[in-house]
Design an enzyme around this catalytic site. Structure first.
Site, PDB file in Angstrom:
ATOM      1  N   ARG A 166       0.837  -1.206   0.000  1.00 18.24           N
ATOM      2  CA  ARG A 166       0.000   0.000   0.000  1.00 18.24           C
ATOM      3  C   ARG A 166       0.868   1.251   0.000  1.00 18.24           C
ATOM      4  O   ARG A 166       0.574   2.219  -0.717  1.00 18.24           O
ATOM      5  CB  ARG A 166      -0.920   0.006   1.223  1.00 18.24           C
ATOM      6  CG  ARG A 166      -1.749   1.269   1.341  1.00 18.24           C
ATOM      7  CD  ARG A 166      -2.661   1.249   2.542  1.00 18.24           C
ATOM      8  NE  ARG A 166      -3.483   2.453   2.579  1.00 18.24           N
ATOM      9  CZ  ARG A 166      -4.590   2.577   3.297  1.00 18.24           C
ATOM     10  NH1 ARG A 166      -5.015   1.581   4.041  1.00 18.24           N
ATOM     11  NH2 ARG A 166      -5.267   3.704   3.282  1.00 18.24           N
ATOM     12  N   CYS A 210     -19.158  -1.544  -0.576  1.00 19.33           N
ATOM     13  CA  CYS A 210     -18.331  -0.422  -0.124  1.00 19.33           C
ATOM     14  C   CYS A 210     -19.090   0.296   0.990  1.00 19.33           C
ATOM     15  O   CYS A 210     -20.320   0.253   1.045  1.00 19.33           O
ATOM     16  CB  CYS A 210     -18.054   0.530  -1.283  1.00 19.33           C
ATOM     17  SG  CYS A 210     -17.030   1.964  -0.865  1.00 19.33           S
ATOM     18  N   TYR A 259     -13.984  10.389  -2.522  1.00 17.38           N
ATOM     19  CA  TYR A 259     -12.928  10.000  -3.462  1.00 17.38           C
ATOM     20  C   TYR A 259     -12.887  10.859  -4.714  1.00 17.38           C
ATOM     21  O   TYR A 259     -11.894  10.829  -5.448  1.00 17.38           O
ATOM     22  CB  TYR A 259     -13.102   8.527  -3.850  1.00 17.38           C
ATOM     23  CG  TYR A 259     -12.767   7.593  -2.721  1.00 17.38           C
ATOM     24  CD1 TYR A 259     -11.468   7.142  -2.532  1.00 17.38           C
ATOM     25  CD2 TYR A 259     -13.739   7.174  -1.827  1.00 17.38           C
ATOM     26  CE1 TYR A 259     -11.146   6.303  -1.487  1.00 17.38           C
ATOM     27  CE2 TYR A 259     -13.435   6.333  -0.771  1.00 17.38           C
ATOM     28  CZ  TYR A 259     -12.142   5.896  -0.606  1.00 17.38           C
ATOM     29  OH  TYR A 259     -11.825   5.075   0.439  1.00 17.38           O
TER      30      TYR A 259
END
Length: 425
Positions: free
Chosen positions: A90, A165, A246
Site C-alpha cells: 500500500r 463499499c 474520493y
C-alpha cells in the site's frame, strides 16, 4: 449459518463481528470462520472476536484457520477483505506515482491499478477454491479494493458475487443524524462506480411522507458537508449533487497532490493504528470494540456487510442495498457487463439494479472514462504484459499522457514484481 471471512486476521474483522453481535435476531450465525495466512494476527484477532461475542451474549463461535478449504467448507457466505502485499505494498501504491506528478492512492490511478494487478489473480484463485468446497450456491461478498474491478472479475468468471463499499452507508448515517431520523428513513439516489459516486437525491421518509432533502443538505448544512467531503459548497449547489470523498482526487487533483507530497502516506498512519489495535486486541480484559478502531477506516462496514449477507442468505423479503453489481442496462451508456455502484434489490437470487433516471453528462462522461480504464485494468490483471499495464494507465483520467503511462508502467512492475506472476514467465 457458517460465515467465512478471508483476510480474517485484519484489524477490520472485530468491526464485522461487533456488527454480527448487535444483529442476532436478523442474522442467524452459528460459526464465524476467520481465514488468514498470518497465524499470529489470526490468533490475536480471533480470540478478541470470541470475547466480543461472549460479552454481547451471542452464542456464535469463532474458528480460525490458515486453510481456505477448511474455512470455506459449509459456508453460506464468504466475505473477502484481503490485502495482497500488506501495508508495504500500500505504501508503494501511495508513493510511486508521485514521480510523475500523479496522485498516489490505493484504489484509483496508478496505485489502484497496482493493487488490482496484485489482487485479481489471488481473488479468482480463492473464489475457485471456495466454489469447489462450499458449492455453486455460496455467495461471495467482496469488500476487497478496488471493489469494482475485483467484483467484475468474479462475476465474469461465473461466481455468485456482490461488491460492497461503506461510502453509501456512511453518508446515509451522516444524513440521518443531521435530520434526526432513523437510518432506515434515508434513501440515497446514489450513482456511479465504486469510489466514483454522487448523491443526486437524499429521500427522507417521515410520518408526513417522503421528501428529497438534498436542497437542505446543500443549503442549511452545505458548509458542514463540504468540509467533510473536501468539495466547494458552491460547486455542489451548481451540480445539484453531493460527491463522494474520493472524487477529490479528480476534482481537486493539484491540491490533493500537494498535500500528499507534504505529509506521510496513509499507509504509515494505518501501520501505527494497526499496531495499537493489535496490542489492545491481545489484552484479555478488552471485551468491547476499542474507540481507536474508528481511526482504521471502514466506518459502518459491519452494518453494511451484515445487512447484505442477511439479504442474500436470509430467505426473506427482498431488501434495498447500495452494492456493486452488473449494469445490465441500468446505465444505457455503459456495457451490460460493467460493474456499477447503485441501489439494488437484493435477495437470495442476487442483486438487481433499481431503475436509474437518466445520468447527466457532467457525471456520465467521467463514469464512462473510468469504466473504459477498468476494462483495460482487468485485461492487464488477467493476462499480464507491460503494454497492457501502460495502456490501462494511459486510459485513466488521472494519468492520460504517453510519457507518464510508460514511466509508471515500468515503475509499477518493478515495485510489484514479486506479486505479479506473469513478470517471471
Amino acid at each position: 449459518m457458517r460465515l467465512t471471512v478471508v483476510g480474517g486476521g485484519s484489524t477490520y474483522t472485530p468491526e464485522l463481528v461487533d456488527g454480527i453481535a448487535g444483529r442476532r435476531a436478523s442474522l442467524d450465525v452459528d460459526e464465524i470462520v476467520l481465514v488468514d495466512p498470518d497465524t499470529h494476527r489470526l490468533r490475536v484477532v480471533g480470540d478478541f472476536c470470541q470475547r466480543l461475542l461472549e460479552h454481547a451474549g451471542h452464542p456464535a463461535k469463532v474458528l480460525t484457520t490458515s486453510s481456505l478449504e477448511q474455512g470455506a467448507e459449509g459456508a453460506s457466505a464468504v466475505l473477502l477483505q484481503l490485502r495482497v502485499g500488506g501495508q508495504k505494498a500500500r505504501r508503494s501504491d501511495e508513493t510511486f506515482p508521485h514521480a510523475c506528478g500523479c496522485i498516489g492512492q490505493e484504489t484509483t490511478g496508478a496505485g489502484g491499478l497496482a493493487k488490482a494487478l496484485r489482487t485479481v489473480p489471488v481473488v479468482l484463485d480463492i473464489a475457485e477454491r471456495v466454489r469447489r468446497v462450499a458449492g455453486e450456491d455460496t455467495w461471495i461478498v467482496n469488500f476487497t479494493n478496488p471493489v469494482g474491478i475485483v467484483t467484475r472479475a468474479l462475476i465474469q468468471a461465473g461466481h455468485r458475487a456482490v461488491g460492497l463499499c461503506n461510502v453509501a452507508i456512511g453518508l446515509q448515517r451522516k444524513f440521518a443524524k443531521l435530520f434526526n431520523v432513523d437510518t432506515d428513513a434515508v434513501r440515497l439516489d446514489h450513482i456511479g462506480l465504486n469510489h466514483l459516486t454522487w448523491e443526486r437525491g437524499v429521500h427522507v421518509t417521515t410520518a408526513d411522507g417522503t421528501v428529497d432533502r438534498l436542497p437542505d443538505l446543500l443549503g442549511e448544512f452545505g458548509d458542514e458537508v463540504a468540509a467533510e467531503l473536501g468539495a466547494p459548497v458552491d460547486w455542489m449547489r451548481r451540480m445539484n449533487a453531493i460527491p463522494s470523498y474520493y472524487l477529490k482526487y479528480y476534482y481537486a487533483h493539484d491540491e490533493v497532490l500537494a498535500d500528499q507530497l507534504e505529509n506521510p502516506p496513509r499507509a504509515d498512519v494505518v501501520i501505527e493504528v494497526e499496531n495499537e489495535l493489535l496490542k489492545q486486541y491481545a489484552d484479555p480484559s478488552v471485551v468491547t470494540k476499542p474507540e481507536s478502531l474508528a481511526k482504521r477506516g471502514g466506518a459502518f462496514y459491519s452494518e453494511a456487510a451484515v445487512q447484505l449477507v442477511h439479504a442474500l442468505t436470509g430467505g426473506g423479503q427482498p431488501e434495498e442495498h447500495v452494492v456493486n453489481v452488473r449494469n445490465n442496462g441500468a446505465m444505457p451508456f455503459l456495457p451490460d457487463d460493467a460493474v456499477i455502484e447503485v441501489p439494488a434489490i437484493v435477495d437470495g437470487a442476487g442483486a438487481v439494479p433499481l431503475p436509474i433516471k437518466p445520468v447527466e453528462p457532467r457525471f456520465s462522461g467521467l463514469i464512462s472514462h473510468v469504466t473504459a480504464y477498468e476494462y483495460l485494468a482487468l485485461e492487464a490483471a488477467l493476462h499480464g504484459g507491460r503494454d497492457r499495464v501502460a495502456d490501462a494507465l494511459l486510459a485513466h483520467p488521472l494519468i492520460g499522457q504517453y510519457k507518464f503511462a510508460d514511466r509508471l508502467a515500468d515503475d509499477l512492475i518493478a515495485a510489484n514484481r514479486a506479486d505479479l506472476p506473469w513478470t517471471n514467465e
